[in-house]
Design an enzyme around this catalytic site. Structure first.
Site, mmCIF file in Angstrom:
data_model
loop_
_atom_site.group_PDB
_atom_site.id
_atom_site.type_symbol
_atom_site.label_atom_id
_atom_site.label_comp_id
_atom_site.label_asym_id
_atom_site.label_seq_id
_atom_site.Cartn_x
_atom_site.Cartn_y
_atom_site.Cartn_z
ATOM 1 N N HIS A 82 34.995 62.138 24.084
ATOM 2 C CA HIS A 82 34.563 62.558 22.757
ATOM 3 C C HIS A 82 34.828 64.023 22.457
ATOM 4 O O HIS A 82 34.674 64.450 21.317
ATOM 5 C CB HIS A 82 33.086 62.199 22.564
ATOM 6 C CG HIS A 82 32.922 60.719 22.340
ATOM 7 N ND1 HIS A 82 31.714 60.113 22.185
ATOM 8 C CD2 HIS A 82 33.834 59.740 22.246
ATOM 9 C CE1 HIS A 82 31.888 58.815 22.017
ATOM 10 N NE2 HIS A 82 33.172 58.571 22.057
ATOM 11 N N ASP A 115 36.303 45.862 18.351
ATOM 12 C CA ASP A 115 35.897 45.669 19.749
ATOM 13 C C ASP A 115 35.160 44.345 19.919
ATOM 14 O O ASP A 115 35.372 43.625 20.907
ATOM 15 C CB ASP A 115 35.000 46.822 20.218
ATOM 16 C CG ASP A 115 35.803 48.055 20.619
ATOM 17 O OD1 ASP A 115 37.032 47.929 20.779
ATOM 18 O OD2 ASP A 115 35.211 49.134 20.768
ATOM 19 N N GLU A 165 41.463 40.386 48.332
ATOM 20 C CA GLU A 165 41.361 39.891 46.967
ATOM 21 C C GLU A 165 42.607 40.282 46.196
ATOM 22 O O GLU A 165 43.257 41.292 46.510
ATOM 23 C CB GLU A 165 40.128 40.516 46.304
ATOM 24 C CG GLU A 165 38.820 40.014 46.891
ATOM 25 C CD GLU A 165 38.391 38.703 46.274
ATOM 26 O OE1 GLU A 165 38.921 37.662 46.694
ATOM 27 O OE2 GLU A 165 37.545 38.713 45.371
#
Ligand code: HEM
Ligand code: FES
Lengths: 420, 173
Positions: A216, A245, A288
């Protein structure tokens, strides 16, 4: 950055907000008070998606911890208990397990977005570094979480990964014993991994807050990679990007639900449904999927210490991107040669992932030619480092970017005029 | 208190800052150590450190795996050919040079920790290019003396401390 101030109508809310300006804070962070470039495309949805993933993991994780037992003699059984006996236990566990995969998919896309549009460049270096730190923390969290069910892959994955530290000269073995709390991966190891797996996501929350704070200050980058020149280049975050979003979250949840309900074990490994046995290593151990490219790099180097260094460098090199890239333009949109090479790099990471999933002596047939996976992995590793150490620094300085638009507003108006 | 300034500009107060700061740093380090050391192997884990094994049932050419400190230990009753093969190797050519005699107190009994020195998997017996052990994880080959011959592992399979209590009993650890 011009932003409207928050002025509640209700007297009570106003009084509370005056003493604790939390509503002003939210308004300024993700409300109408935060103004974002008006040309953000769907690549910009992945930051909020990552936030959603983090929340999902924390909520399901805390609930799972109510039924899980971190002891070598009970861990495997307690996970089966969650799957069979606990009300909706199967659902919670499948959400948490697949949620980790979804989180990594989202963050990989999010990182790629940064690489493509030059979001790591000045004035956003600190934002980028915080992102890489989040990624490292995620890898540590995911790794320790995978150990908890105490299956064969849990145990042998933990053994191989902790042993990476034994490559450190002189103190390596003492470090490994310290990590284990013994002479092998055992109950003390499982206990501490559970403690840390619970802790780290909250550390991630802390770093995410810093990440958004740092976002920001300069505000979001955008697909053109040029700076915001004035209010005509922006729209308020709410309702424009909250709506966008939210739409993205809806689409994402469809994919997520597909895995949870129709292919809950597709991304896992069947060997992890066999309880850990310290005396027998499964014939083919793999991490993984989200660690596979790095695993391929580890195996590509025929030397223990060398392999470990290459693997960690492959991740840490992301920190150097702000200095490696010296192009006058941020966004790859205006750098056709670099853009093409960046896509080749993406293909290379997929190739590394493929190699990581197969045994080193597995033979790949490419148009009649037989290539062992090991060789393929070495070539892909070479390109990986070539990209960061040669292609990015050289091409970014040598390639003249296409002319940049004067402003975001101008580019947006031109585009809509062309459509009309 | 009057500030006493020495000729070089260093005051008594500067000394107090440095001394105070140094003292606080030592205190912080002393407080951190228990937090770090608690992760090291605890007393009960350290105590579990020896195992006795009966060898009378292991025929020539057979191996057994026993658990010692949470790790597998291979005990192999080697054949004549295996012993001969292990002794015939040119030690200078090995990545981790060791003679077979240094690795086996009694040549017929090879006793070693069954943990690959690469990243800790358990190698499979009587496999690989050297008739010894082969690690499936990343492809390390060990010979009939458990010495590393090929692949990413840097060292030979470790030999635990052990002693023969009599002809058929060995104490590991
Ligand atoms: C838990 C993980 C993460 C969360 C929750 C998160 C969240 C966010 C959010 C909400 C934004 C603003 C929206 C957007 O631009 O998409 C953002 C921007 C950004 N993130 Fe992340 N992020 C995460 C991980 C990462 C990682 C791993 C990296 C890079 C290594 C990264 C790099 C960036 C950059 C460079 C921006 C600024 C993008 C721009 O304005 O163009 N983030 N992040
Ligand atoms: S652990 Fe044995 S070769 Fe890697």
């Amino acid at each position: 950055m011009a932003s409207s101030t928050y002025e509640p109508k209700n007297r009570f809310i106003k009084a509370v907000n005056q003493q604790l300006p939390i509503l002003s804070l939210i308004h300024g962070a993700v409300g109408a008070g935060y103004r974002a470039p008006k040309n953000l495309n769907y690549w910009w949805n992945f930051g909020s998606l990552a936030g959603v993933c983090l929340v999902v993991q924390i909520i399901t994780g805390i609930v799972l911890a109510m039924h899980y037992t971190p002891h070598t003699s009970l861990a495997f059984a307690s996970v089966e208990h969650i799957m069979r006996d606990v009300n909706y236990g199967w659902l919670l566990r499948y959400i948490h397990a697949n949620g980790a995969s979804m989180f990594f998919i989202v963050v990989y896309v999010h990182i790629f977005r940064g690489l493509f549009f030059g979001s790591y460049r000045n004035p956003r270096e600190v934002l980028w570094f915080l992102g890489v730190i989040i990624y490292l923390l995620m890898m540590a969290t995911g790794f320790m979480g995978y150990v908890l069910p105490w299956g064969q892959m849990s145990f042998w994955g933990a053994t191989v990964i902790t042993n990476l530290f034994s490559a450190i000269p002189v103190v390596g073995d003492s470090i490994v014993a310290w990590l284990w709390g013994g002479f092998s991966v055992d109950n003390p190891t499982l206990n501490r991994f559970f403690s840390l797996h619970y802790l780290l996501p909250f550390v991630i929350v802390g770093v995410v807050i810093l990440h958004i704070w740092a976002l920001h200050i300069p505000g979001s980058n955008n697909p053109l990679g040029i700076d915001v020149k004035g209010p005509q280049d922006q729209v308020p975050f709410h309702p424009y990007y909250t709506a966008k979003d939210a739409f993205g979250i809806g689409v994402f949840l469809l994919l997520f639900a597909f895995f949870v309900f129709y292919a809950p074990n597709y991304l896992g490994h069947p060997d992890n449904y066999t309880e850990a046995n310290p005396m027998v290593t499964p014939p083919h151990i793999v991490p993984e999927w989200y660690y596979l490219p790095f695993y391929a790099i580890l195996r590509a180097i025929p030397d223990k210490l060398g392999g470990v260094i290459a693997m960690f460098s492959a991740i840490l090199i992301l920190f150097a991107m702000p200095w490696l890239d010296g192009s006058p333009a941020r966004s790859a949109r205006f750098r056709p040669i670099y853009r093409m090479l960046l896509w080749v790099f993406v293909a290379d990471t997929f190739l590394l992932g493929y190699v990581g999933a197969h045994a080193p002596d597995y033979i790949v047939h490419i148009g009649g030619v037989e290539i062992p996976c090991l060789i393929l992995g070495q070539a892909a590793t070479a390109f990986y480092f070539l990209f960061f150490l040669v292609i990015v620094p050289v091409v970014s300085r040598w390639e003249t970017p296409l002319p940049l638009p004067k402003s975001i507003n101008e580019a947006v108006l031109k585009k809509s005029a062309a459509k009309a | 208190m009057a500030t006493h300034t020495e000729a070089d500009g260093v005051t008594r107060r500067d000394f107090l800052y440095v001394a105070g700061g140094a003292f606080a740093a030592v205190g912080a380090a002393a407080a951190a150590w228990p937090l770090i050391d608690q992760m090291n192997p605890s007393a009960d884990v350290l105590a579990l450190s020896s195992t006795e094994v009966d060898l009378s049932n292991i025929e020539v050419g057979q191996s057994i795996t026993v658990m010692w400190r949470g790790k597998p230990v291979f005990i192999r009753h080697r054949t004549e050919e295996e012993i001969a093969e292990a002794a015939a190797v040119n030690v200078a050519s090995l990545p981790d040079p060791q003679t077979d005699a240094e690795r086996a107190v009694r040549p017929e009994w090879l006793i070693m920790v069954g943990v690959c020195t690469h990243l800790g998997c358990v190698p499979l017996g009587q496999r690989g290019d050297y008739n010894g052990w082969f690690c499936p994880c990343h492809g390390s080959h060990y010979d009939t003396s458990g010495r590393i011959r090929k692949g990413p592992a840097p060292l030979n399979l470790a030999i635990p401390t052990y002693e023969f209590l009599n002809d058929t009993t060995v104490k590991i650890g």
